[in-house]
Design a protein around this motif. Structure first.
Motif, PDB file in Angstrom:
ATOM      1  N   ASP B  74      -2.786  -5.423   1.849  1.00  0.00           N
ATOM      2  CA  ASP B  74      -4.235  -5.205   1.884  1.00  0.00           C
ATOM      3  C   ASP B  74      -4.477  -5.103   0.505  1.00  0.00           C
ATOM      4  OD1 ASP B  74      -3.965  -2.239   1.082  1.00  0.00           O
ATOM      5  OD2 ASP B  74      -2.630  -2.203   2.767  1.00  0.00           O
ATOM      6  N   VAL B  75      -5.750  -4.903   0.265  1.00  0.00           N
ATOM      7  CA  VAL B  75      -6.144  -4.547  -1.264  1.00  0.00           C
ATOM      8  C   VAL B  75      -5.596  -3.668  -1.939  1.00  0.00           C
ATOM      9  CG1 VAL B  75      -8.571  -4.491  -2.382  1.00  0.00           C
ATOM     10  CG2 VAL B  75      -8.550  -4.962  -0.121  1.00  0.00           C
ATOM     11  N   ASN B  76      -5.263  -2.453  -1.428  1.00  0.00           N
ATOM     12  CA  ASN B  76      -4.828  -1.453  -2.080  1.00  0.00           C
ATOM     13  C   ASN B  76      -3.118  -1.618  -2.298  1.00  0.00           C
ATOM     14  OD1 ASN B  76      -6.445   0.212   0.427  1.00  0.00           O
ATOM     15  ND2 ASN B  76      -6.638   1.103  -1.367  1.00  0.00           N
ATOM     16  N   THR B  77      -2.443  -2.301  -1.490  1.00  0.00           N
ATOM     17  CA  THR B  77      -1.100  -2.558  -1.831  1.00  0.00           C
ATOM     18  C   THR B  77      -1.055  -3.649  -2.994  1.00  0.00           C
ATOM     19  OG1 THR B  77      -1.025  -4.160  -0.298  1.00  0.00           O
ATOM     20  CG2 THR B  77      -0.153  -1.960   0.179  1.00  0.00           C
ATOM     21  N   LEU B  78      -1.969  -4.729  -2.940  1.00  0.00           N
ATOM     22  CA  LEU B  78      -2.283  -5.778  -3.844  1.00  0.00           C
ATOM     23  C   LEU B  78      -2.519  -5.368  -5.499  1.00  0.00           C
ATOM     24  CD1 LEU B  78      -1.803  -8.852  -3.405  1.00  0.00           C
ATOM     25  CD2 LEU B  78      -4.133  -8.776  -3.704  1.00  0.00           C
ATOM     26  N   GLN B  79      -3.486  -4.135  -5.415  1.00  0.00           N
ATOM     27  CA  GLN B  79      -3.554  -3.757  -6.658  1.00  0.00           C
ATOM     28  C   GLN B  79      -2.513  -3.061  -7.099  1.00  0.00           C
ATOM     29  OE1 GLN B  79      -7.154  -1.453  -5.731  1.00  0.00           O
ATOM     30  NE2 GLN B  79      -8.751  -2.958  -6.209  1.00  0.00           N
ATOM     31  N   ILE B  80      -1.793  -2.034  -6.334  1.00  0.00           N
ATOM     32  CA  ILE B  80      -0.629  -1.465  -6.918  1.00  0.00           C
ATOM     33  C   ILE B  80       0.427  -2.537  -7.263  1.00  0.00           C
ATOM     34  CG2 ILE B  80       1.220  -0.050  -6.325  1.00  0.00           C
ATOM     35  CD1 ILE B  80      -0.366   1.447  -4.400  1.00  0.00           C
ATOM     36  N   ILE B  81       0.565  -3.474  -6.715  1.00  0.00           N
ATOM     37  CA  ILE B  81       1.530  -4.543  -7.059  1.00  0.00           C
ATOM     38  C   ILE B  81       1.259  -5.043  -8.552  1.00  0.00           C
ATOM     39  CG2 ILE B  81       2.762  -6.801  -6.736  1.00  0.00           C
ATOM     40  CD1 ILE B  81       2.488  -5.828  -3.418  1.00  0.00           C
ATOM     41  N   ASN B  82      -0.144  -5.557  -8.671  1.00  0.00           N
ATOM     42  CA  ASN B  82      -0.518  -5.924  -9.817  1.00  0.00           C
ATOM     43  C   ASN B  82      -0.395  -5.015 -10.873  1.00  0.00           C
ATOM     44  OD1 ASN B  82      -1.253  -8.346  -8.831  1.00  0.00           O
ATOM     45  ND2 ASN B  82      -3.478  -7.832  -8.336  1.00  0.00           N
ATOM     46  N   LYS B  83      -0.529  -3.812 -10.584  1.00  0.00           N
ATOM     47  CA  LYS B  83      -0.465  -3.044 -11.774  1.00  0.00           C
ATOM     48  C   LYS B  83       1.145  -2.905 -12.056  1.00  0.00           C
ATOM     49  CE  LYS B  83      -2.302   1.715 -12.284  1.00  0.00           C
ATOM     50  NZ  LYS B  83      -3.296   1.292 -13.633  1.00  0.00           N
ATOM     51  N   ILE B  84       1.997  -2.803 -11.128  1.00  0.00           N
ATOM     52  CA  ILE B  84       3.249  -2.816 -11.610  1.00  0.00           C
ATOM     53  C   ILE B  84       3.737  -3.948 -12.311  1.00  0.00           C
ATOM     54  CG2 ILE B  84       5.663  -2.939 -10.482  1.00  0.00           C
ATOM     55  CD1 ILE B  84       4.791  -1.324  -8.169  1.00  0.00           C
ATOM     56  N   LYS B  85       3.415  -5.374 -11.888  1.00  0.00           N
ATOM     57  CA  LYS B  85       3.379  -6.412 -12.611  1.00  0.00           C
ATOM     58  C   LYS B  85       3.028  -6.344 -14.088  1.00  0.00           C
ATOM     59  CE  LYS B  85       3.496  -9.784  -8.865  1.00  0.00           C
ATOM     60  NZ  LYS B  85       2.600 -10.773  -8.124  1.00  0.00           N
ATOM     61  N   ALA B  86       1.906  -5.700 -14.193  1.00  0.00           N
ATOM     62  CA  ALA B  86       1.261  -5.449 -15.703  1.00  0.00           C
ATOM     63  C   ALA B  86       2.270  -4.821 -16.645  1.00  0.00           C
ATOM     64  CB  ALA B  86       0.004  -4.808 -15.344  1.00  0.00           C
TER      65      ALA B  86
END
Lengths: 248, 385, 307
Positions: B74-86
């Motif tokens: 979902d949006v939330n997990t996607l946002q978290i994953i992006n943060k980790i990737k960053a």
């Protein structure tokens, strides 16, 4: 004198790289003889003695000590020799008895033997009262007598003495030589390495090493007349003056 | 004697003293430079220690292979994953692995960490304001594992904080782990000041004490005492070369930290240098004091190494947190010079504080140095005992 | 004036438990080569350390070059050349570096007093760039002597300079001391080698912290009250025991090749008496001669008297 040979040395050499520390030395030592092994610092004395004590292998030549080969039977050699040096001989912080027991144990004597012999030894030395005293507390003269007694405690065939009486007072020194004479009279061969010439005078025969070679081998009186001088000091001086090597 | 002549004599004396000092310093430098063992201790030890503490014991991680199993998408997990990737800590692998697959990967050792979002993550978060994630890390490497957990937790917490104000509801994402370790989030940084204190302590004290005692053993000290050279000048001239060498040593440590371990020096480098020189002098005084009471090089080395290294390790607080120790240990730590130096370096180097932030510690260190130096000089015997 | 005066000096260690120097007095005249002869533990080193101001005596007075060892210790340190017993220089500095270091420490330069050390230094000059640790014992000792001489001291104090050094170097060393003496330097030297006593002008025989005799070596030998015989046979140890057991023999001890023997009463035909004893005990190749006593014989006799 008994002509049984306890040390035979034939063209014995020790090479370190290109350097001959000991260069083809040849000599025999008879049973019960007091043999002086002389040389200036760096002449190769220590290296030669190490080979004879079974501590290092020769590079070439042959030698037997107490009938054992210096290449193959080092372990037997070690069992049949004793060693004493002025610098280190006994543990100062062990008692007289403990020292005797320790060295007896090192040479593989069993408990009963150690007990019997140490009792006898302490009695002969007249140290009954001091037997439990630390060796460090003994006067130098007694220490030295004790050290020699410990060196021959396991009744070796040969005892190696490294500058045994340097710096010791004349009276103690005499007492010490009494003991050495006594040991020699019982058939123990005494091998003395030293660069004190007055120690050399006590020996039956002496060899003098210069630059890795034995340059002289005879009784002190013969050597003195050969070089027409009055003291061993002068004999040594004449031989060693031309030495090219000297080191500590 | 008129004033002039007496002044003149004094001048001549001073000239001789300066020459002597120079000659002595020169001699000492020659000796150190020619003694391979001393050099090895002097410069090998810091390098080895820095590398050991810096790399081997470090809890910092970079580019850790992280598997993310997103069962919610979902949006939330996607946002978290992006943060980790960053962040630079992880290289993310979004494979669609089942739980069993992940476990197998851990067993084989191909994966060190994993982050699992349950399928109802977004639903839970929106409806109940509470959601769970699972972080798995390889416990066989506990240091790294803890750090990974910490970083991930930090990132999630960060996201949560970001999320809350916009939505207006107190959202809570609960990772299945706890914050265990390393609040500041950077491991090697904390070690550097400690290692610096340790190395300077060992090198300065050990080398100074050994070099003085060596002269006693050699018999050269007797000659020096019988010479017109003033006894305390012997000590001073012993200290000078080691001061210089220790400063060089310190520079090596700093360079290593900055270039090999990427440590950023936040405060003034000048202040750090001055404080370090002060600490070096403290250590030198301690070394001289040890040399007064010992007669053999071995004893001197043993006291400097064992007697100082262990207390420094324990009581500076860089290996074991002092707060958790019994009061008696904490009290002892207060009389260990390295403890104060450690605090100073931490403040200046890591926190970027200026002199106003460390003047108290500095004063204490100066006091200790004065006491040690006075005792060392007072006890230096102009005769043999 | 005396270069060295020692008056009733006593020194103990371990809070009085060990008596190292026992109420010693002697004087060294200006320009004299004076020897302290005694074994290890006789107190030689303690005397040197008291004279060099490194130790304080428990009792007594001493002065060197006219300076009191307590009051004027700074002056003594400026005017005395000292070679301690275990002095071994800086092993990792070269010969030249050692010398220039000690010159500077003593507030002088090599050039200023070069004439004094020239003869000695010339012998080690070819090795001036060699590290002291790589020198032979004899060369080290020469360098040490140079270092002790570099500030042109009034008095040279040498504690066992020849111990552990080979015969050749020992001979050379004594030659150097003679040369220095000619230049007017007072030398106080100690040695455990009795044979070196003859190389000194006057000697003090030391044993267990006490002086047994102070005189010229010749006078000490002359004072030997017995006729001394040298004896040997094929069985030297048996001869030693046989002679000792005989009632006419006062003393008998091993001495290098021979035994040294004295008789209880002065006998015209001592040689014959000894030969008879030896023959009665079945010895062969008997050799007995009257011999001149040496310092060591005197030393043994004196320490026997002292108990």
């Amino acid at each position: 004198m008994d002509e049984e040979k306890v040390i035979t040395c034939k063209s014995l050499s020790k090479k370190f790289g290109d350097f001959y520390a000991v260069n083809e030395i040849t000599f025999d030592v008879n049973k019960g003889e007091i043999f002086g092994f002389l040389g200036a610092n760096g002449a190769g004395k220590t290296t030669a003695m190490r080979m004879l004590c079974g501590l290092s292998f020769p590079s070439s030549g042959e030698a037997t000590v107490a009938g054992f080969d210096v290449y193959k039977q080092q372990e037997f050699i070690k069992k049949n020799i004793g060693y004493m040096s002025q610098k280190f001989s006994l543990y100062e912080n062990l008692s007289i008895l403990e020292n005797i027991e320790f060295f007896g144990g090192v040479y593989g004597l069993d408990r009963k033997e150690i007990k019997e012999r140490s009792g006898l030894l302490i009695q002969t030395l007249g140290l009954e009262k001091e037997a439990k005293k630390m060796v460090g507390e003994l006067p130098l003269g007694w220490k030295q007598k004790l050290a020699f007694s410990v060196a021959i405690f396991h009744r070796p065939k040969i005892v190696f003495l490294d500058e045994p009486t340097g710096g010791v007072d004349p009276v103690t020194r005499r007492q010490f030589w009494d003991m050495i004479y006594e040991a020699a009279a019982t058939g123990i061969t005494i091998f003395v390495t030293t660069h004190y010439m007055d120690e050399a005078e006590y020996c039956n025969r002496i060899s003098i090493m210069v630059d890795g070679k034995v340059e002289a081998l005879d009784s002190p009186s013969n050597l003195k007349s050969k070089f027409s001088v009055h003291s061993m000091d002068d004999v040594f001086y004449q031989l060693a003056r031309g030495a090219s090597r000297s080191a500590d | 004697m008129t004033f002039f002549t007496s002044w003149h004599v004094e001048r001549a004396d001073q000239q001789i003293n300066m020459k002597q000092l120079l000659a002595f310093t020169k001699k000492e430098f020659y000796q150190v430079i020619r003694d391979k063992r001393t050099l090895l201790i002097m410069f090998g030890l810091p390098i080895v220690q820095i590398i050991l503490f810096g790399f081997a014991l470090t809890s910092e991680v970079k580019n850790v292979h992280l598997i993310i199993s997103d069962n919610s998408k979902d949006v939330n997990t996607l946002q978290i994953i992006n943060k980790i990737k960053a962040s630079s800590y992880f290289s993310v692998d979004e494979s669609v692995m089942g739980y069993a697959d992940i476990e197998e990967a851990f067993k084989q050792g191909t994966v060190k960490s994993a982050l699992i979002f349950p399928s109802d993550f977004a639903k839970d978060l929106v409806h109940s304001g509470k959601a769970q994630v699972q972080i798995i890390a390889d416990g066989s490497d506990p240091n790294t594992a803890k750090t990974i957990v910490n970083y991930l937790t930090a990132i999630i917490n960060d996201y949560q904080a970001q999320l809350s104000p916009t939505v207006g509801l107190p959202y809570k994402i609960i990772p299945e782990t706890r914050m265990l370790y390393n609040e500041e989030g950077n491991g090697s940084l904390n070690f550097i000041p400690g290692v610096m204190a340790l190395i300077l302590m060992i090198v300065c004290t050990a080398l100074t004490s050994v070099s003085v005692v060596k002269e006693k053993e050699l018999g050269t000290m007797e000659i020096l005492l019988v010479s017109p050279f003033k006894p305390f000048m012997v000590l001073i001239s012993k200290a000078i070369p080691y001061l210089a060498l220790s400063i060089a040593n310190f520079t090596v440590i700093i360079l290593l930290s900055v270039y090999a371990l990427d440590v950023e020096i936040k405060g003034s480098i000048l202040l750090l240098f001055m404080e370090s020189i002060l600490f070096i002098i403290t250590c030198l005084s301690l070394g001289l004091l040890i040399s007064n009471v010992t007669a053999s090089q071995q004893t001197a080395l043993l006291i400097s190494m064992m007697g100082l290294q262990i207390p420094t390790l324990i009581f500076t607080g860089f290996m074991f947190p002092l707060e958790n120790m019994p009061w008696i240990f904490q009290a002892i730590s207060k009389i260990i010079p390295a403890h104060w130096y450690y605090l100073i370096v931490k403040s200046v180097m890591l926190k970027g504080l200026g002199f106003e932030g460390v003047w108290k510690e500095t004063l204490i260190l100066i006091g200790m140095t004065v006491v040690l130096l006075t005792v060392a000089l007072k006890n230096f015997k102009i005769r043999l005992s | 004036m005396n270069a060295v005066t020692v008056k009733n000096i006593t020194k103990t260690y371990d809070k009085g438990k060990v008596l190292a120097v026992d109420n010693i007095s002697f004087e060294v005249k200006e320009g004299e080569l004076f020897g302290l002869i005694g074994p290890d533990g006789a107190g030689k080193t303690s005397i040197f350390r008291i004279l060099t101001t490194l130790l304080l005596a428990d009792k007594g007075e001493a002065s060197v070059a006219g300076f009191d060892v307590i009051k004027d210790y700074q002056s003594i340190r400026n005017n005395v050349g000292y070679m301690p017993g275990k002095f071994s220089l800086y092993q990792d500095l070269t010969v030249a570096e050692n010398l220039s270091f000690f010159a500077t420490v003593f507030g002088t330069t090599i050039e200023a007093n070069y004439d004094l050390i020239k003869d000695i230094y010339d012998q080690i000059k070819p090795f001036s760039n060699r590290r002291a640790g790589k020198l032979s014992g004899g060369m080290k000792q020469k360098l040490a002597l140079c270092c002790a001489l570099i500030h042109k001291p009034l008095v040279l104090l040498l504690d066992e300079p020849t111990t552990g050094v080979d015969v050749v170097s020992r001979k050379e060393f004594w030659e150097m001391l003679k040369t220095l003496k000619k230049q007017g330097i007072t030398i106080l030297v100690s040695t455990p080698y009795m044979d070196e006593a003859n190389l000194c002008e006057r000697i003090a025989l030391l044993q267990k912290g006490k002086i047994m005799s102070v005189d010229t070596p010749e006078n000490i030998i002359k004072a030997f009250p017995y006729t001394l015989y040298g004896a040997k046979s094929d069985q030297i140890y048996k001869l030693l025991n046989d002679l000792r057991l005989n009632g006419q023999v006062e003393s008998c001890y091993a001495f290098g090749e021979f035994l040294h023997v004295t008789l209880k009463e002065k006998q015209e035909n001592g040689k014959k008496i000894l030969r008879v004893i030896a023959e009665q005990n079945g010895h062969s190749n008997i050799w007995i001669e009257e011999i001149k006593p040496g310092i060591e014989d005197s030393f043994i006799l004196l320490s026997g008297e002292q108990g």
